[in-house]
Design an enzyme around this catalytic site. Structure first.
Site, PDB file in Angstrom:
ATOM      1  N   HIS A 192       5.483   5.051   0.322  1.00 26.77           N
ATOM      2  CA  HIS A 192       6.376   5.356   1.445  1.00 26.77           C
ATOM      3  C   HIS A 192       6.251   6.783   1.956  1.00 26.77           C
ATOM      4  O   HIS A 192       6.846   7.106   2.992  1.00 26.77           O
ATOM      5  CB  HIS A 192       7.815   5.014   1.058  1.00 26.77           C
ATOM      6  CG  HIS A 192       8.013   3.531   0.914  1.00 26.77           C
ATOM      7  ND1 HIS A 192       7.642   2.855  -0.214  1.00 26.77           N
ATOM      8  CD2 HIS A 192       8.485   2.610   1.788  1.00 26.77           C
ATOM      9  CE1 HIS A 192       7.895   1.556  -0.043  1.00 26.77           C
ATOM     10  NE2 HIS A 192       8.406   1.387   1.161  1.00 26.77           N
ATOM     11  N   ASP A 205       1.528   0.256  10.690  1.00 26.65           N
ATOM     12  CA  ASP A 205       0.331  -0.548  10.409  1.00 26.65           C
ATOM     13  C   ASP A 205      -0.565  -0.740  11.635  1.00 26.65           C
ATOM     14  O   ASP A 205      -1.723  -1.125  11.501  1.00 26.65           O
ATOM     15  CB  ASP A 205       0.741  -1.939   9.906  1.00 26.65           C
ATOM     16  CG  ASP A 205       1.433  -1.899   8.559  1.00 26.65           C
ATOM     17  OD1 ASP A 205       1.472  -0.807   7.956  1.00 26.65           O
ATOM     18  OD2 ASP A 205       1.954  -2.939   8.128  1.00 26.65           O
ATOM     19  N   GLY A 231      -0.673  -1.260   4.538  1.00 30.72           N
ATOM     20  CA  GLY A 231      -1.450  -2.182   5.366  1.00 30.72           C
ATOM     21  C   GLY A 231      -1.449  -3.523   4.671  1.00 30.72           C
ATOM     22  O   GLY A 231      -2.277  -3.812   3.820  1.00 30.72           O
TER      23      GLY A 231
HETATM   24  O1  F6P Z   1       5.236  -2.927   7.886  1.00 27.40           O
HETATM   25  C1  F6P Z   1       5.177  -1.612   7.544  1.00 27.40           C
HETATM   26  C2  F6P Z   1       5.067  -1.447   6.061  1.00 27.40           C
HETATM   27  O2  F6P Z   1       5.083  -0.077   5.808  1.00 27.40           O
HETATM   28  C3  F6P Z   1       3.845  -2.119   5.417  1.00 27.40           C
HETATM   29  O3  F6P Z   1       2.668  -1.383   5.542  1.00 27.40           O
HETATM   30  C4  F6P Z   1       4.305  -2.268   3.990  1.00 27.40           C
HETATM   31  O4  F6P Z   1       3.665  -3.342   3.365  1.00 27.40           O
HETATM   32  C5  F6P Z   1       5.752  -2.570   4.148  1.00 27.40           C
HETATM   33  O5  F6P Z   1       6.167  -1.995   5.364  1.00 27.40           O
HETATM   34  C6  F6P Z   1       6.608  -2.054   3.010  1.00 27.40           C
HETATM   35  O6  F6P Z   1       7.903  -2.480   3.211  1.00 27.40           O
HETATM   36  P1  F6P Z   1       9.167  -2.025   2.360  1.00 27.40           P
HETATM   37  O7  F6P Z   1       9.473  -0.615   2.752  1.00 27.40           O
HETATM   38  O8  F6P Z   1      10.226  -2.957   2.769  1.00 27.40           O
HETATM   39  O9  F6P Z   1       8.778  -2.107   0.924  1.00 27.40           O
END
Ligand code: F6P
Length: 343
Positions: A272, A127, A170
């Site tokens: 992801h 981010d 983000g």
């Molecule tokens: O903090 C990095 C990040 O990729 C953010 O952009 C996103 O909101 C979050 O992690 C997603 O997290 P998780 O993989 O735990 O769903």
């Protein structure tokens, strides 16, 4: 020295490059013994270690993810968590820790440093929202993934005269959306720092199409929110750091654009994909520089600090400066940089 290493929070391309640099420099130049903790702070709370030496690090430079595993465990939210962390560090005879993470992982590090734990942090997040460093590794890779996707969306948008909404990561900061939107030639960029007005966006897309341009790309950060809460946003469970799971604003934006303009609209949520896979060369270099600087800082005894990039140089900054406040896009700067690209 016996130096513990952990990676916490969301994974990020370049984590393995940091680990490799710490291990190589530590083992070869300083004669250190490196100890890997599994799955972020969870491994320290539960005293779960992984072997970490030069042999284990062979071939990991281009690999995404983290060989140590990661989690969003917060020792301050686990019963007796901090006592267990201190007991593990004693049991493993750890002289210093190198936590690699974002605001949450390093927030824990800052508190532990205040409690006397010797540690040096390394900033990580796709981010790019950590203060006190101009860049975090992983951001460059994430933006490149988004731009590659947006380039592809352009050609299918042109073939079908469609509006394409592309949702990117983000949560609090719009850096990925801003950079990917500018580099990808988006007509609209929606970021968390600047609440959007869906009616204005629909009007501007209509004007664009009236001028004969039918393919429109809208990049929306997952944390973007409508002005005055005019659209209902999806909410979900909270993690141990109190963050809601996001993902879904792109669908709402697409639905509203289609209803208000009558133009066929499709949505792509990159999710992801932005975090997985191999880091760009830039991120490998930045991550390597951070790793080397971190183990050097440990040997200088510069504890309670984080390594950071400032004016092209790797420096040390107090952890408190990095985790106090997020580094957000400034709305004025956003308008100045992005608006000319919207017409
Ligand atoms: O903090 C990095 C990040 O990729 C953010 O952009 C996103 O909101 C979050 O992690 C997603 O997290 P998780 O993989 O735990 O769903």
């Amino acid at each position: 020295m016996r130096v513990g290493v952990l990676t916490g929070g969301g994974d990020c391309p370049g984590l393995n490059a940091v680990i490799r640099a710490v291990v190589r420099k530590g083992e070869r130049d300083f004669g250190d013994k490196l100890v890997g903790f599994a799955d972020g702070w969870r491994g320290v709370v539960e005293n779960t270690t992984l072997p970490l030496d030069v042999e284990r690090c062979r071939g990991i430079l281009p690999r995404g993810g983290t060989i140590l595993g990661s989690s969003r465990t917060n020792p301050y939210k686990v019963d007796g968590g901090v006592e267990r962390v201190l007991a593990t560090l004693k049991d493993q005879r750890i002289d210093a820790l190198i936590p690699i993470g974002g605001e949450d992982t390093l927030g824990v590090a800052a508190k532990l440093a205040d409690e006397g734990v010797d540690l040096v942090g390394v900033p990580k997040t796709i981010d790019n929202d950590l203060s006190a460093t101009e860049l975090t590794f992983g951001f460059h890779t994430a933006v490149q993934v988004c731009v590659d996707a947006i380039d592809r969306l352009h050609t299918t948008a042109e073939s079908h005269n469609r509006v394409m909404v592309c949702e990117v990561m983000g949560r609090h900061a719009g850096w990925i959306a801003l950079y990917a939107g500018i580099a990808g030639g988006a007509a609209e960029i929606l970021i968390p720092e600047e609440p959007f007005d869906i009616a204005e966006i629909a009007e501007s897309i209509k004007r664009r199409h009236d001028q004969g341009r039918y393919a429109t790309i809208v990049v929306v950060a997952e944390g973007a929110a409508p002005r005055e809460g005019s659209l209902a946003l999806q909410s979900g469970e909270l993690d141990q750091f109190g963050h809601v799971r996001l993902g879904g604003v792109g669908n709402l934006v697409a639905r509203e654009i289609e209803e208000r303009t009558g133009f066929e609209t499709r949505v792509t949520i990159l999710g992801h994909i932005q975090r997985g896979g191999t880091p760009t060369a830039f991120d490998r270099v930045l991550a390597t520089r951070f790793g080397i600087a971190a183990i050097e800082a440990v040997h200088e005894g510069a504890f309670g600090n984080m390594v950071a990039l400032q004016a092209g140089e790797i420096v040390q900054v107090p952890l408190a400066d990095a985790v106090g406040e997020l580094k957000l896009v400034k709305p004025d700067e956003f308008r100045r940089v992005a608006v000319p690209f919207f017409a």
